[in-house]
Design a protein around this motif. Structure first.
Motif, PDB file in Angstrom:
ATOM      1  N   PRO A 294     -13.418   3.835  -8.186  1.00  0.00           N
ATOM      2  CA  PRO A 294     -14.628   3.749  -7.360  1.00  0.00           C
ATOM      3  C   PRO A 294     -14.344   3.635  -5.874  1.00  0.00           C
ATOM      4  CG  PRO A 294     -14.279   1.705  -8.558  1.00  0.00           C
ATOM      5  CD  PRO A 294     -13.297   2.681  -9.096  1.00  0.00           C
ATOM      6  N   ASP A 295     -13.148   3.160  -5.519  1.00  0.00           N
ATOM      7  CA  ASP A 295     -12.836   2.916  -4.113  1.00  0.00           C
ATOM      8  C   ASP A 295     -11.321   2.928  -3.945  1.00  0.00           C
ATOM      9  OD1 ASP A 295     -12.711   2.080  -1.476  1.00  0.00           O
ATOM     10  OD2 ASP A 295     -14.063   0.374  -1.740  1.00  0.00           O
ATOM     11  N   VAL A 296     -10.814   3.796  -3.065  1.00  0.00           N
ATOM     12  CA  VAL A 296      -9.365   3.851  -2.857  1.00  0.00           C
ATOM     13  C   VAL A 296      -8.883   2.766  -1.901  1.00  0.00           C
ATOM     14  CG1 VAL A 296      -9.307   6.341  -3.257  1.00  0.00           C
ATOM     15  CG2 VAL A 296      -9.467   5.487  -0.917  1.00  0.00           C
ATOM     16  N   ARG A 297      -9.796   2.138  -1.166  1.00  0.00           N
ATOM     17  CA  ARG A 297      -9.368   1.198  -0.126  1.00  0.00           C
ATOM     18  C   ARG A 297      -8.555   0.025  -0.657  1.00  0.00           C
ATOM     19  NH1 ARG A 297     -14.940  -0.009   2.702  1.00  0.00           N
ATOM     20  NH2 ARG A 297     -15.482  -0.064   0.476  1.00  0.00           N
ATOM     21  N   PRO A 298      -8.906  -0.597  -1.793  1.00  0.00           N
ATOM     22  CA  PRO A 298      -8.051  -1.690  -2.270  1.00  0.00           C
ATOM     23  C   PRO A 298      -6.616  -1.251  -2.541  1.00  0.00           C
ATOM     24  CG  PRO A 298     -10.177  -1.730  -3.384  1.00  0.00           C
ATOM     25  CD  PRO A 298     -10.116  -0.440  -2.624  1.00  0.00           C
ATOM     26  N   TYR A 299      -6.437  -0.039  -3.008  1.00  0.00           N
ATOM     27  CA  TYR A 299      -5.092   0.452  -3.304  1.00  0.00           C
ATOM     28  C   TYR A 299      -4.292   0.660  -2.023  1.00  0.00           C
ATOM     29  CZ  TYR A 299      -6.854   1.123  -8.015  1.00  0.00           C
ATOM     30  OH  TYR A 299      -7.388   0.905  -9.258  1.00  0.00           O
ATOM     31  N   LEU A 300      -4.965   1.074  -0.965  1.00  0.00           N
ATOM     32  CA  LEU A 300      -4.299   1.184   0.326  1.00  0.00           C
ATOM     33  C   LEU A 300      -4.052  -0.195   0.929  1.00  0.00           C
ATOM     34  CD1 LEU A 300      -6.314   4.183   1.804  1.00  0.00           C
ATOM     35  CD2 LEU A 300      -3.853   4.172   1.330  1.00  0.00           C
ATOM     36  N   ALA A 301      -5.066  -1.044   0.865  1.00  0.00           N
ATOM     37  CA  ALA A 301      -4.990  -2.350   1.538  1.00  0.00           C
ATOM     38  C   ALA A 301      -3.847  -3.203   1.022  1.00  0.00           C
ATOM     39  CB  ALA A 301      -6.315  -3.089   1.379  1.00  0.00           C
ATOM     40  N   HIS A 302      -3.550  -3.113  -0.275  1.00  0.00           N
ATOM     41  CA  HIS A 302      -2.541  -3.986  -0.872  1.00  0.00           C
ATOM     42  C   HIS A 302      -1.208  -3.282  -1.121  1.00  0.00           C
ATOM     43  CE1 HIS A 302      -5.096  -7.533  -1.488  1.00  0.00           C
ATOM     44  NE2 HIS A 302      -6.071  -6.673  -1.688  1.00  0.00           N
ATOM     45  N   ALA A 303      -1.072  -2.057  -0.636  1.00  0.00           N
ATOM     46  CA  ALA A 303       0.204  -1.351  -0.771  1.00  0.00           C
ATOM     47  C   ALA A 303       1.152  -1.741   0.354  1.00  0.00           C
ATOM     48  CB  ALA A 303      -0.037   0.158  -0.749  1.00  0.00           C
ATOM     49  N   TYR A 304       2.440  -1.601   0.089  1.00  0.00           N
ATOM     50  CA  TYR A 304       3.444  -1.816   1.122  1.00  0.00           C
ATOM     51  C   TYR A 304       3.541  -0.606   2.040  1.00  0.00           C
ATOM     52  CZ  TYR A 304       5.389  -6.236  -0.574  1.00  0.00           C
ATOM     53  OH  TYR A 304       5.560  -7.558  -0.904  1.00  0.00           O
ATOM     54  N   ALA A 305       3.237   0.569   1.500  1.00  0.00           N
ATOM     55  CA  ALA A 305       3.276   1.788   2.305  1.00  0.00           C
ATOM     56  C   ALA A 305       2.519   2.886   1.577  1.00  0.00           C
ATOM     57  CB  ALA A 305       4.711   2.234   2.569  1.00  0.00           C
ATOM     58  N   ALA A 306       2.033   3.833   2.347  1.00  0.00           N
ATOM     59  CA  ALA A 306       1.494   5.070   1.789  1.00  0.00           C
ATOM     60  C   ALA A 306       2.624   6.089   1.766  1.00  0.00           C
ATOM     61  CB  ALA A 306       0.334   5.577   2.632  1.00  0.00           C
ATOM     62  N   VAL A 307       2.895   6.644   0.590  1.00  0.00           N
ATOM     63  CA  VAL A 307       3.941   7.647   0.424  1.00  0.00           C
ATOM     64  C   VAL A 307       3.265   9.003   0.294  1.00  0.00           C
ATOM     65  CG1 VAL A 307       5.824   8.452  -1.025  1.00  0.00           C
ATOM     66  CG2 VAL A 307       5.498   6.010  -0.661  1.00  0.00           C
ATOM     67  N   LEU A 308       3.636   9.945   1.161  1.00  0.00           N
ATOM     68  CA  LEU A 308       2.953  11.238   1.241  1.00  0.00           C
ATOM     69  C   LEU A 308       3.988  12.360   1.251  1.00  0.00           C
ATOM     70  CD1 LEU A 308       0.599   9.918   4.018  1.00  0.00           C
ATOM     71  CD2 LEU A 308      -0.009  10.209   1.623  1.00  0.00           C
ATOM     72  N   MET A 326      -6.129   2.193   7.653  1.00  0.00           N
ATOM     73  CA  MET A 326      -5.955   0.941   6.915  1.00  0.00           C
ATOM     74  C   MET A 326      -4.688   0.196   7.338  1.00  0.00           C
ATOM     75  SD  MET A 326      -8.567   0.494   4.871  1.00  0.00           S
ATOM     76  CE  MET A 326      -7.989  -0.635   3.611  1.00  0.00           C
ATOM     77  N   GLN A 327      -4.030   0.666   8.396  1.00  0.00           N
ATOM     78  CA  GLN A 327      -2.843   0.024   8.962  1.00  0.00           C
ATOM     79  C   GLN A 327      -1.661   0.000   7.999  1.00  0.00           C
ATOM     80  OE1 GLN A 327      -4.049  -3.866  10.425  1.00  0.00           O
ATOM     81  NE2 GLN A 327      -4.844  -2.979  12.317  1.00  0.00           N
ATOM     82  N   ARG A 328      -1.567   1.025   7.155  1.00  0.00           N
ATOM     83  CA  ARG A 328      -0.439   1.088   6.231  1.00  0.00           C
ATOM     84  C   ARG A 328       0.718   1.843   6.871  1.00  0.00           C
ATOM     85  NH1 ARG A 328       0.459  -2.364   4.254  1.00  0.00           N
ATOM     86  NH2 ARG A 328      -1.084  -3.242   5.634  1.00  0.00           N
ATOM     87  N   PRO A 329       1.942   1.356   6.713  1.00  0.00           N
ATOM     88  CA  PRO A 329       3.096   2.156   7.107  1.00  0.00           C
ATOM     89  C   PRO A 329       3.101   3.474   6.342  1.00  0.00           C
ATOM     90  CG  PRO A 329       3.738  -0.122   6.694  1.00  0.00           C
ATOM     91  CD  PRO A 329       2.324   0.013   6.222  1.00  0.00           C
ATOM     92  N   VAL A 330       3.550   4.519   6.974  1.00  0.00           N
ATOM     93  CA  VAL A 330       3.514   5.859   6.383  1.00  0.00           C
ATOM     94  C   VAL A 330       4.941   6.372   6.177  1.00  0.00           C
ATOM     95  CG1 VAL A 330       2.879   8.269   6.811  1.00  0.00           C
ATOM     96  CG2 VAL A 330       1.245   6.434   7.335  1.00  0.00           C
ATOM     97  N   ILE A 331       5.210   6.828   4.944  1.00  0.00           N
ATOM     98  CA  ILE A 331       6.457   7.495   4.597  1.00  0.00           C
ATOM     99  C   ILE A 331       6.067   8.889   4.144  1.00  0.00           C
ATOM    100  CG2 ILE A 331       8.474   7.491   3.076  1.00  0.00           C
ATOM    101  CD1 ILE A 331       8.078   4.460   2.742  1.00  0.00           C
ATOM    102  N   ALA A 332       6.540   9.915   4.834  1.00  0.00           N
ATOM    103  CA  ALA A 332       6.004  11.247   4.577  1.00  0.00           C
ATOM    104  C   ALA A 332       7.022  12.344   4.839  1.00  0.00           C
ATOM    105  CB  ALA A 332       4.771  11.483   5.451  1.00  0.00           C
ATOM    106  N   THR A 333       6.732  13.506   4.277  1.00  0.00           N
ATOM    107  CA  THR A 333       7.460  14.720   4.611  1.00  0.00           C
ATOM    108  C   THR A 333       6.881  15.305   5.900  1.00  0.00           C
ATOM    109  OG1 THR A 333       5.933  15.880   3.158  1.00  0.00           O
ATOM    110  CG2 THR A 333       8.091  15.313   2.244  1.00  0.00           C
TER     111      THR A 333
END
Length: 405
Positions: A294-308, A326-333
């Motif tokens: 229903p909402d992706v925000r909790p998954y972003l809010a409590h993650a250590y990083a977004a992996v893309l 959401m102020q998440r650190p980003v790990i990406a290609t």
């Protein structure tokens, strides 16, 4: 009195829960403040039927026939007989064509906006005299098919390369008919200028936005992860092949190395309609596949990083902007970060090497969870929908591409 505007979109622009619908909805909302909008679109998901009235609030008139993607895919094979790109018969519909013809004939719209390349077939050759036209291709879609062809085996590699060639020919032909052709980033615009030099002076870009009020890191969100888990999160539609390819590649080549060093690491894949390949990843230790939430925000809010880890990517990725908001650190290609402008203090970890991505993830998971304040500040200053869509407003008033864009 507002001028009349015909707006053609390949998919009902609501709810704004995936990349193209986020962009088309915000564009519709922006246009509706300035024009009397006649919207032609498709409903390709039965769940979207009950949003028809919501979309209708922004329109003077709405035409939204339903299409079945399975039937449309079969119908698209006609393109093999006609020599055209398969994307064109896929989105060809008599109801929408008749409605578009009537609006063009009876309403004589002063402005025409087409969102997504194949929708231009509905106005080609019958644009009213004096109308200012804007072709929002979003991405160079033909190059997406070319990328698919490079990663698939025969016969699909042949089919995708054929689609790339035929669709590019169509894109070039349509761009020549419109006053301006717009892309989601400077990089996509520059690519199309090289592919379609005859329309280079009419080619420009807009910048994607994000709803930073909605993606607010200061709000309270319940933790959706198991207790003690150190989560890396990927968000996106999980029946979209670039997303499928990304999570499988990361799971195969990076995540096992991460788990060896961080035993409670969790790779959480959040998104609607996961393919069987994606669902099967949940059988591996430390991988969680949620399906629709229903909402992706909790998954972003409590993650250590977004992996893309996108290996096939066109334009600015909404999932990147949402993680940044959401102020998440980003790990990406590198491909996932296309169009994201440098910003003081914002230092995403970017690599196309799985080992380097794994090392970066371990470095973040081994310390206390941190926030990336500069990432959100970048979003607030540079990725505001209303501010960025002013470029579209100027194009629709002048019909001229500004030389500094």
């Amino acid at each position: 009195m507002k001028k009349k505007l015909l707006f053609l979109v390949h998919r009902l622009p609501y709810p704004p829960n995936k990349g193209d619908k986020i962009a088309s909805f915000n564009l519709l909302r922006f246009l509706a403040k300035r024009y009397e909008v006649f919207l032609g679109t498709f409903i390709d998901d039965p769940d979207d039927r009950h949003y028809r009235d919501k979309v209708g609030e922004y329109c003077t008139e709405l035409c939204a026939p339903e299409i079945d993607p399975a039937i449309a895919r079969f119908a698209s094979l006609r393109g093999l007989l006609t020599g055209e790109a398969l994307s064109l018969p896929y989105l060809r519909n008599r109801v929408l064509d008749d409605w578009t013809g009537r609006v063009l004939r009876e309403q004589q719209p002063e402005r025409i906006v087409v969102f997504s390349g194949p929708m231009a077939q509905y106005v080609s050759g019958r644009i009213p005299e004096g109308a200012i036209t804007l072709f929002d291709m979003v991405d160079v879609d033909s190059e997406k098919w070319r990328s698919y062809g490079e990663r698939k085996s025969w016969p699909m590699s042949w089919l995708y390369r054929r689609e790339a060639d035929q669709l590019l020919a169509f894109e070039r032909r349509m761009a020549s008919e419109f006053h301006s052709t717009v892309f989601v980033s400077r990089e996509e615009a520059e690519l199309f200028r090289k592919l379609a030099p005859e329309s280079a002076t009419k080619t420009t870009y807009r910048i994607q936005g994000v709803d930073s009020d909605f993606f607010d890191p200061t709000a309270e969100y319940d933790n959706p992860y198991p207790s003690g888990a150190r989560a890396l999160v990927f968000t996106g539609m999980m029946d979209y092949w670039p997303n499928v390819d990304a999570v499988i590649w990361f799971a195969d080549h990076a995540f096992a190395k991460i788990r060896e060093r961080i035993p409670d690491a969790l790779f959480c894949i959040v998104g609607m309609r996961p393919t069987p390949q994606v669902s099967k990843l949940a059988e591996r230790p430390g991988i969680m596949v949620t399906g629709s939430v229903p909402d992706v925000r909790p998954y972003l809010a409590h993650a250590y990083a977004a992996v893309l880890p996108l290996r096939i990517a066109r334009g600015i990725q909404n999932k990147v902007l949402e993680a940044m908001s959401m102020q998440r650190p980003v790990i990406a290609t590198p491909g996932a970060m296309t169009g994201i402008q440098p910003f003081p203090g914002f230092d995403p970890i970017i690599s196309d090497d799985a080992g380097a991505l794994a090392d970066a993830a371990v470095g973040l998971l081994a310390q206390d969870r941190r926030t990336d304040v500069a990432a959100r500040e970048c979003v607030l200053q540079r990725y505001n929908w209303d501010a960025n869509l002013q470029r579209v407003a100027r194009l629709l008033e002048s019909g001229q591409v500004e030389p500094d864009l």
